[in-house]
Design a protein around this motif. Structure first.
Motif, PDB file in Angstrom:
ATOM      1  N   UNK A  52     -33.712  -9.137   7.768  1.00 43.18           N
ATOM      2  CA  UNK A  52     -34.651  -9.495   8.658  1.00 43.18           C
ATOM      3  C   UNK A  52     -35.808  -8.524   8.552  1.00 43.18           C
ATOM      4  N   UNK A  53     -35.630  -7.319   8.521  1.00 42.60           N
ATOM      5  CA  UNK A  53     -36.637  -6.342   8.593  1.00 42.60           C
ATOM      6  C   UNK A  53     -37.265  -6.000   7.448  1.00 42.60           C
ATOM      7  N   UNK A  54     -36.593  -6.186   6.397  1.00 40.48           N
ATOM      8  CA  UNK A  54     -36.948  -5.718   5.033  1.00 40.48           C
ATOM      9  C   UNK A  54     -38.253  -6.394   4.617  1.00 40.48           C
ATOM     10  N   UNK A  55     -38.384  -7.556   4.765  1.00 37.70           N
ATOM     11  CA  UNK A  55     -39.814  -8.200   3.963  1.00 37.70           C
ATOM     12  C   UNK A  55     -40.085  -9.586   4.566  1.00 37.70           C
ATOM     13  N   UNK A  56     -41.190 -10.530   4.468  1.00 38.29           N
ATOM     14  CA  UNK A  56     -41.188 -11.398   5.075  1.00 38.29           C
ATOM     15  C   UNK A  56     -40.422 -12.486   4.223  1.00 38.29           C
ATOM     16  N   UNK A  58     -37.365 -12.071   2.906  1.00 38.20           N
ATOM     17  CA  UNK A  58     -36.154 -12.006   3.268  1.00 38.20           C
ATOM     18  C   UNK A  58     -35.679 -12.315   4.623  1.00 38.20           C
ATOM     19  N   UNK A  59     -36.669 -12.209   5.439  1.00 35.97           N
ATOM     20  CA  UNK A  59     -36.553 -12.607   6.904  1.00 35.97           C
ATOM     21  C   UNK A  59     -36.285 -14.009   7.025  1.00 35.97           C
ATOM     22  N   UNK A  60     -37.299 -14.524   6.172  1.00 36.97           N
ATOM     23  CA  UNK A  60     -36.971 -16.283   6.211  1.00 36.97           C
ATOM     24  C   UNK A  60     -35.910 -16.768   5.420  1.00 36.97           C
ATOM     25  N   UNK A  61     -35.253 -15.945   4.447  1.00 37.17           N
ATOM     26  CA  UNK A  61     -34.043 -16.259   3.799  1.00 37.17           C
ATOM     27  C   UNK A  61     -32.979 -16.116   4.818  1.00 37.17           C
ATOM     28  N   UNK A  62     -32.722 -15.040   5.529  1.00 38.66           N
ATOM     29  CA  UNK A  62     -31.611 -14.855   6.306  1.00 38.66           C
ATOM     30  C   UNK A  62     -31.860 -15.638   7.596  1.00 38.66           C
ATOM     31  N   UNK A  63     -33.094 -16.032   7.935  1.00 36.54           N
ATOM     32  CA  UNK A  63     -32.975 -17.138   9.257  1.00 36.54           C
ATOM     33  C   UNK A  63     -32.457 -18.345   8.529  1.00 36.54           C
ATOM     34  N   UNK A  64     -33.013 -18.673   7.514  1.00 36.06           N
ATOM     35  CA  UNK A  64     -32.446 -20.028   6.923  1.00 36.06           C
ATOM     36  C   UNK A  64     -30.686 -20.243   6.863  1.00 36.06           C
ATOM     37  N   UNK A  65     -30.338 -19.074   6.408  1.00 32.80           N
ATOM     38  CA  UNK A  65     -28.841 -18.750   5.839  1.00 32.80           C
ATOM     39  C   UNK A  65     -28.077 -18.360   7.263  1.00 32.80           C
ATOM     40  N   UNK A 307     -37.263 -25.761  12.354  1.00 34.76           N
ATOM     41  CA  UNK A 307     -36.576 -24.957  11.537  1.00 34.76           C
ATOM     42  C   UNK A 307     -37.360 -24.726  10.282  1.00 34.76           C
ATOM     43  N   UNK A 308     -37.555 -26.028   9.689  1.00 36.97           N
ATOM     44  CA  UNK A 308     -38.585 -25.923   8.475  1.00 36.97           C
ATOM     45  C   UNK A 308     -39.775 -25.028   8.273  1.00 36.97           C
ATOM     46  N   UNK A 309     -40.228 -25.141   9.774  1.00 32.40           N
ATOM     47  CA  UNK A 309     -41.583 -24.481   9.740  1.00 32.40           C
ATOM     48  C   UNK A 309     -41.417 -22.875   9.973  1.00 32.40           C
ATOM     49  N   UNK A 310     -40.352 -22.624  10.712  1.00 31.55           N
ATOM     50  CA  UNK A 310     -39.806 -21.436  10.830  1.00 31.55           C
ATOM     51  C   UNK A 310     -39.748 -20.550   9.486  1.00 31.55           C
ATOM     52  N   UNK A 311     -39.060 -21.265   8.439  1.00 29.09           N
ATOM     53  CA  UNK A 311     -38.490 -20.442   7.424  1.00 29.09           C
ATOM     54  C   UNK A 311     -39.607 -20.913   6.113  1.00 29.09           C
ATOM     55  N   UNK A 312     -40.500 -21.437   6.191  1.00 31.30           N
ATOM     56  CA  UNK A 312     -41.755 -21.702   5.578  1.00 31.30           C
ATOM     57  C   UNK A 312     -42.726 -20.693   5.390  1.00 31.30           C
TER      58      UNK A 312
END
Length: 312
Positions: A52-56, A58-65, A307-312
């Motif tokens: 979540x804190x590493x990069x933009x 990775x943040x979106x990736x972990x939010x999606x997963x 959700x799509x908007x959040x991780x895009x």
């Protein structure tokens, strides 16, 4: 459709930090209360916070997963509420029905398919089915990762369908507690509460490679009496369905082979009856069809869009 990974509109603020920290601490405390402390819980929190804190990206990736993380947490928490406390466990009736419908005549005896393969196992099938059974986690997650980077909408639909099918399966677990074939082989038809997990036929894979891989996996099982439906058999159906929707071509042949392999492995290793596998397939088909109707509801549609908007 290729959907790029745009930068987030704003950096992490103190509110985000407080929310993530609160969720992390709350999860640890709730887990300790329900199922006791395990190092896995710290690992999960560590991975989530790090990404979540590493990069933009990775943040979106972990939010999606996080959809899959919710599934895993719910599965783990089932240990706190064993299904055999709510309904009678089906042991002998399921065994006899399996033998009646799918029994195999062998040496003047009628055997269930599990019993037949236990007597006729070989090293090749031991290794092959072990590898197939290992695929039930990495294949769906690898496919989800592909969708995350290629098509956010299909990623969300696939992930939510995956969790929805699991929720349907969990309901059946509590309505119809069922013992796996290995339980009958080990304990007969008597019900024994708090029976520990068992590697069953997969122990032959461990012995072949001189490892404790499956022993480690099944020592952490949430509930022995949750054999029907076989959700192991559900997952490759979902993967193949979305693979076909994504028009992956030859990759879908691989998905199909994995699906058939997992179905056979479930029976060959005595982890599931044929009936369990058929119930898992039915659960997947039901989940896929019902989810296609659910996403037509305005509330679900808005959630997916957000959700799509959040991780895009």
């Amino acid at each position: 459709m290729n959907e790029g990974l745009s930068l987030p509109r704003k950096a992490i603020n103190i509110k985000d930090v407080l929310i993530i920290t609160g969720i992390s601490i709350g999860y640890i405390l709730l887990s300790i209360w329900l199922v006791g402390f395990k190092s896995d819980q710290l690992v999960l929190v560590g991975i989530f916070n790090s990404l979540y804190y590493l990069s933009n990206i990775t943040r979106k990736f972990i939010l999606g997963f996080s959809i899959f993380i919710v599934y895993w947490i719910l599965f783990d928490y089932m240990k706190a509420f064993p299904n055999y406390q709510f309904n009678e466990v089906h042991i002998q009736s399921l065994y006899e029905l399996e033998k009646k419908l799918f029994g195999i005549d062998f040496n003047q005896l009628k055997l269930t398919p599990n019993e037949y393969w236990k007597l006729n196992s070989n090293a090749f099938l031991d290794v092959l089915t072990g590898f197939f059974y290992l695929m039930w986690v990495p294949v769906p997650l690898a496919f989800a990762t592909y969708l995350f980077f290629r098509n956010k909408r299909q990623f969300i639909y696939f992930s939510l369908t995956f969790v929805w099918v699991n929720l349907l399966g969990f309901v059946v677990y509590y309505v119809f507690p069922a013992a796996p074939p290995w339980y009958v082989q080990e304990h007969g038809f008597d019900f024994i509460a708090k029976t520990p997990g068992n590697t069953a036929g997969l122990i032959r894979f461990d012995h072949f490679f001189n490892t404790t891989l499956f022993q480690g996996i099944y020592s952490k099982g949430s509930n022995v009496f949750a054999a029907m439906p076989s959700l192991h058999s559900s997952y490759p159906v979902i993967v193949l369905f979305y693979g076909l929707r994504s028009k992956l071509g030859a990759v879908n042949i691989f998905f199909f082979i994995v699906m058939i392999g997992i179905w056979f492995a479930a029976v060959y290793t005595s982890h599931h009856y044929v009936l369990d596998v058929l119930a898992g397939i039915t659960c997947a088909v039901t989940g896929i069809f019902s989810f296609s109707k659910l996403i037509q509801l305005k509330q679900i549609e808005r959630f997916c869009e957000a959700f799509i908007k959040k991780i895009s």
